[in-house]
Design an enzyme around this catalytic site. Sequence first.
Site, PDB file in Angstrom:
ATOM      1  N   ASN A 211     -76.785 -37.275   7.303  1.00 36.54           N
ATOM      2  CA  ASN A 211     -76.651 -36.621   8.582  1.00 36.54           C
ATOM      3  C   ASN A 211     -77.602 -36.817   9.532  1.00 36.54           C
ATOM      4  O   ASN A 211     -78.542 -37.457   9.130  1.00 36.54           O
ATOM      5  CB  ASN A 211     -76.348 -35.106   8.233  1.00 36.54           C
ATOM      6  N   ASP A 280     -73.114 -30.274   2.476  1.00 34.56           N
ATOM      7  CA  ASP A 280     -72.275 -29.224   1.812  1.00 34.56           C
ATOM      8  C   ASP A 280     -71.651 -29.798   0.804  1.00 34.56           C
ATOM      9  O   ASP A 280     -71.261 -29.089  -0.258  1.00 34.56           O
ATOM     10  CB  ASP A 280     -71.570 -28.539   2.935  1.00 34.56           C
ATOM     11  N   LYS A 290     -71.926 -51.400  -7.464  1.00 35.61           N
ATOM     12  CA  LYS A 290     -71.520 -51.455  -5.990  1.00 35.61           C
ATOM     13  C   LYS A 290     -70.050 -51.385  -5.876  1.00 35.61           C
ATOM     14  O   LYS A 290     -69.474 -52.316  -6.377  1.00 35.61           O
ATOM     15  CB  LYS A 290     -72.142 -52.611  -5.567  1.00 35.61           C
ATOM     16  N   ASP A 307     -75.952 -23.542  -2.351  1.00 37.65           N
ATOM     17  CA  ASP A 307     -76.739 -23.407  -1.250  1.00 37.65           C
ATOM     18  C   ASP A 307     -78.074 -22.861  -1.674  1.00 37.65           C
ATOM     19  O   ASP A 307     -78.427 -22.138  -2.250  1.00 37.65           O
ATOM     20  CB  ASP A 307     -75.919 -22.212  -0.613  1.00 37.65           C
ATOM     21  N   ILE A 308     -79.039 -23.920  -1.254  1.00 35.85           N
ATOM     22  CA  ILE A 308     -80.393 -23.562  -1.421  1.00 35.85           C
ATOM     23  C   ILE A 308     -81.068 -22.269  -0.993  1.00 35.85           C
ATOM     24  O   ILE A 308     -81.535 -21.611  -1.774  1.00 35.85           O
ATOM     25  CB  ILE A 308     -81.421 -24.848  -0.840  1.00 35.85           C
ATOM     26  N   PHE A 324     -81.707 -21.335   8.830  1.00 35.01           N
ATOM     27  CA  PHE A 324     -81.454 -21.786  10.302  1.00 35.01           C
ATOM     28  C   PHE A 324     -79.811 -21.941  10.407  1.00 35.01           C
ATOM     29  O   PHE A 324     -79.301 -22.161   9.138  1.00 35.01           O
ATOM     30  CB  PHE A 324     -81.998 -23.164  10.454  1.00 35.01           C
ATOM     31  N   LYS A 338     -74.248 -14.997   8.942  1.00 38.49           N
ATOM     32  CA  LYS A 338     -75.104 -15.923   7.902  1.00 38.49           C
ATOM     33  C   LYS A 338     -76.395 -14.805   7.340  1.00 38.49           C
ATOM     34  O   LYS A 338     -76.357 -15.065   6.224  1.00 38.49           O
ATOM     35  CB  LYS A 338     -75.590 -16.906   8.380  1.00 38.49           C
ATOM     36  N   LYS A 342     -76.086 -14.222   3.442  1.00 38.25           N
ATOM     37  CA  LYS A 342     -77.092 -14.886   2.495  1.00 38.25           C
ATOM     38  C   LYS A 342     -78.507 -13.953   2.402  1.00 38.25           C
ATOM     39  O   LYS A 342     -79.364 -14.147   1.747  1.00 38.25           O
ATOM     40  CB  LYS A 342     -77.578 -16.062   3.214  1.00 38.25           C
TER      41      LYS A 342
END
Length: 407
Positions: A211, A280, A290, A307-308, A324, A338, A342
């Site tokens: 990302n 995710d 390859k 989810d760490i 975050f 959130k 969490k």
Amino acid sequence: MSFLPGKNILLGISGGIAAYKSAELVRLLVKQSANVRVCMTASAQAFITPLTLQALSGNPVHTELLDPQAEMGMGHIELARWADVILIAPATANTLARLTWGMADDLLSTVCLASTARLIVAPAMNQQMWKHAATQHNLQTLQHRGVTVFGPAEGVQACGDTGLGRMLEPADIVRELASCCATDQLLQGVRVLITAGPTREAIDPVRFLTNRSSGKMGYAVASAAVSMGADVMLVSGHVALDCPAGVSRVITESAADMLNATLDAAKQADVFIATAAVADYTPVNVADRKIKKNAATLHLEMQRTTDILATIKQTYPNLFTVGFAAETHDLMTYARSKLERKNLDMIAANSVADGKAFDQPTNALEVVWKDGHTSLPEMDKHALATALMQLVAAQYLQRKQPTHDHD
Ligand code: CTP
């Protein structure tokens, strides 16, 4: 009330027109009960005389690298040891470049190399010089080394241009300095664990999914925590950033690798801050050869990653945990949900609508905790990280439990 009692402040003055404001700066620092010594570059002396600064600081002004009057003939080492803080105001573009390269051909640059004191610069220059890629690059390098930057301000300049590059007013510099010194050792001995940057999920031996995260925010948070006295461990994805001075770093590849490294490091942490942009989903199967482009379409089957952040909080419920959240809309609603889902102590939410935040030098945050909320307006990521760490420190110290290893 004085805010800098007994602080040994070495004021470095380099050669810009803003040097005329240094006289007022010295006066205000002395008023805050700081011990002030002044070191001037050769060109600074073209703008203001050493005698003025000697009269205001009550100390002789230092200008020469080789000084027969210094006790051991090594003025730079004596000054370097004496200073608690080296404040360079004004810091010209040339001075920033010289600090970046580690030059040591005049007294000020040599003292900076020889000192372990906190280094703060208040840049002052023409707005084009400030914007120039070379200056911005130098600034980022210095910030990664833990140098603090005050300003610059925006407005009409001595050369007639308008823009960013004016030195902050002396009163603003003193206010920022007092706030830095107040938080200097706030996290002394506190162990802070931070995840940062992107993850890479392998598809085959040569390809991966990732990302846009640059890791800048997480690295800035790590620098800010170190400057507040914390012991900092960074679990990072692959980024183009140097490890900030004083930080221990582990580089990880996939979300699963990052989880393992973080679970391990969390055993010895007091505060956990998850800034990483963790994938995710990850491919169910990684091809061992390859993949050839034989077919017209390619389907990848993906499965959720762990989810760490949530896992760490479940495993170590006493760990003060900050998450975050990057959102394109309904920032506060998602941030609060959130925080609860969490079971976090704090969450820092930012907008990523219209390409904001990712790989940009600036950001803005809404910081939310159970019974409070603060908006941090758009600013440089280093200044933002410092403001965030001040909030984290305040909440952590308020809720602090006796520290012990979480075995
Ligand atoms: N995070 C994590 N491990 C993951 C995913 C996210 O540690 N596998 C952390 C991030 O570092 C960040 C926070 O969780 O601190 C982001 O929360 P999350 O709910 O995962 O955000 P999004 O992925 O944007 O979630 P959603 O799709 O619900 O918006």
